[in-house]
Write an enzyme that holds these catalytic residues in place. Sequence first.
Site, PDB file in Angstrom:
ATOM      1  N   GLU A  37     -20.846-100.877 -32.454  1.00 22.25           N
ATOM      2  CA  GLU A  37     -21.790-101.474 -31.531  1.00 22.25           C
ATOM      3  C   GLU A  37     -21.115-101.956 -30.248  1.00 22.25           C
ATOM      4  O   GLU A  37     -21.655-101.792 -29.161  1.00 22.25           O
ATOM      5  CB  GLU A  37     -22.500-102.639 -32.216  1.00 22.25           C
ATOM      6  CG  GLU A  37     -23.747-103.015 -31.458  1.00 22.25           C
ATOM      7  CD  GLU A  37     -24.446-104.199 -32.080  1.00 22.25           C
ATOM      8  OE1 GLU A  37     -24.073-104.569 -33.205  1.00 22.25           O
ATOM      9  OE2 GLU A  37     -25.346-104.731 -31.432  1.00 22.25           O
ATOM     10  N   ASP A  38     -19.943-102.544 -30.358  1.00 17.29           N
ATOM     11  CA  ASP A  38     -19.359-103.229 -29.203  1.00 17.29           C
ATOM     12  C   ASP A  38     -18.170-102.518 -28.557  1.00 17.29           C
ATOM     13  O   ASP A  38     -17.674-102.984 -27.544  1.00 17.29           O
ATOM     14  CB  ASP A  38     -18.893-104.645 -29.604  1.00 17.29           C
ATOM     15  CG  ASP A  38     -20.057-105.501 -30.070  1.00 17.29           C
ATOM     16  OD1 ASP A  38     -21.202-105.180 -29.683  1.00 17.29           O
ATOM     17  OD2 ASP A  38     -19.820-106.463 -30.813  1.00 17.29           O
TER      18      ASP A  38
END
Length: 745
Positions: free
Chosen positions: A90-91
């Site tokens: 996600e990051d």
Amino acid sequence: MTQYTENDKRIILNAYKGLLRASRGVRKTKEDTARIRKAFDIAAEAHMSMRRKSGEPYITHPIAVAKICAEEIGLGVTAIVCALLHDTVEDTEITLDDIESLFGVKERNIIDGLTKISGIFDFSTSDQAENFRKMILTLPNDVRVIFIKLADRLHNMRTLGSMRVDKQLKIASETLFLYAPLAHRLGLYNIKTEMEDLSLKFKEPETYQDIQTKLKNTKDVRMRFINAFTAPIKRELEKQGLSFKVKGRTKSVYSIYNKIKKKHVRFEEIYDIFAIRIILDVPEEQEKAECWKVYSIVTDFYRPNPDRLRDWITTPRGNGYESLHTTVMSKTGKWVEVQIRTERMDEIAEKGLAAHWRYKENKGAKGGGVDNWINKIRDLIEHNQSETLDFIDDFKLSLYADEIYVFTPKGQLRMLPAKATALDFAFEIHSEVGAKCIGAKVNHKLVPLSHELKSGDQIEIITSNKQVPKEAWLNFVVTSKAKSKIKQSIREEYNQIASQGRETLERKLNGLKVKLSEKNFHELVKLYKVKNFPELNYMIATDKIDLSKIKTIVDKGGELNLKLLKKEEEDAKQEVTTSLEEEAGKLIKTYGGKASESIILGDDNLKQVDYTFAKCCTPIPGDDVFGFITINDGIKIHRNNCPNATQLLSNYAYRVLKVMWKSQKMKEFSAEIQFTGIDNLGILHNITNLISNDLNINMTGLNIGSEAGMFKGTITALVYNTNHLDQLIANMKKVEGINEVKRTL
Ligand code: MN
């Protein structure tokens, strides 16, 4: 890219060493350790430029989450690897394909599940309810996703102090709303408790602090009591050669807080603030016999309350919990709960089903609890079209409820939530059986559909092909399955009727040469003041709507226009008001007498006009009141200090009538009220408190008897009138533990 400083490196290495210690038990081979190391290296590299709000390097978060998975949930190497990587896709630049090629397809699926959950889980961006539904829908095939998500949330709660206050509130509320119930259902007792306590700490810091302080201040007294209470038991257990531990377990801050709020008691009045736990170290095959042996020893010293015996060893709870509970009377007259269990059961109770699986794995049996539960939930959602919010309520119930165990006529065991009725059972068997159910036999006796089942009941369902689900059924079913099926069937029927109405409407509009357009339908919804178009059609089909009204709003172009109605309606309103006023005026003239032009209340013999008491403020004789002429409902009497009074008096002064009581002196009369309920400590106190303090009613007699955990009582009280009495009865019904209240005299 930013580099880690020496200080960062020291912090990270320390955290990582902690993780290795915590996972010592699950790392079986060198290869296990290498996989964890690899995940750590990749995550540390990927998150290198990121920091947490507290200023620490971001990687400390995934390490902490992995440590919770290992240490507090008891998960294995795969889960630890995925926890370390949980925020990478996600990051950071890392992709799911990277994960698959570096680790494997299992890891890919888990990380994928975690990423999806967090994507739809941003409560701030859209509808919370809908997100929740989506989350459950994507409820992972691999249940480890939920466990890691819970660990993630727990660590975020532990470090919530460095967030902004508004964020704190939002995260704490979500945790209480969703994560703590999930943890509970999965049997993660410690995590659930910590989440609740932390949520309270951020939502109501003062209350939290207050309870915390009181717990600390009473600790010495509590410890002395526990030591004195357990001393004779310990001696006897030792004499019998048992290997055991005894602990005094204090209730969590949150559950004390809940008790104070729900039961309206003070901290000092909570009698079960702690429980004694006896944990045996015995081989698994002797568990049951040894636990009962301890029970026998405990009850040799202290008298048990037979109603409070819980045997979750013979039949474990749905979340895997096993234990033997009894409540006994101490020498000082206090009830004390004693929990008897083994080391194995204790680990399951604290760490939940993950621990359970580990034990099962060792035994070579398959563990099914959570899988079954998740399958049930998934089944429910896939076949559920009801409003999302309803769904959440139903679902939350299913998270919290305790279970009962009942049998089919053929002796098959079925698990239902507590308070489930015969009808719930029918729906549990099959939704068709539920839909056609007309009655049931419980233990061979005929009972109504609403009959509440008890553990051990054997149920036979009676069906009829003519039966269809009724709306009233929703009042007594408790399972989400039954609720959603009933709602679905009612909705289908509704839609079918509505479609007939639509045909009628279309014929009517065609006759009037009005176009069948969205805009015109919308005007009709407004004209008939209904919620939406389907409701309009339904009302038409059931003859609740006068279609002749439509032609008054058809304009020259064949469109519907509400403005055409406005004037006509206002005229009509004026008429109604005037005629009512005239009516009332006439009545006053006729009966008012010379002394006043008021209506006299409170004496039926002198009743001059029909009036009723407003429900919003329920006046009783002696109150300062006024009369108000409503358009549809005659004259209503309100108290001057009614919440609606200002608005009524200021906007409709011309519809206000002066009224007065026959006698300003209040006359009391005596009424007898009978009530039954569950016998628990403090209930009598609550009732008398309610009557004498909250309602300020004079009690002239009280009679109470109790039998087998139930009590029956009568109260004689002085009330002013029936409204007053109804209010008293309604309030008594709200007291926890009371199940029936009625007037007898
Ligand atoms: Mn995270």
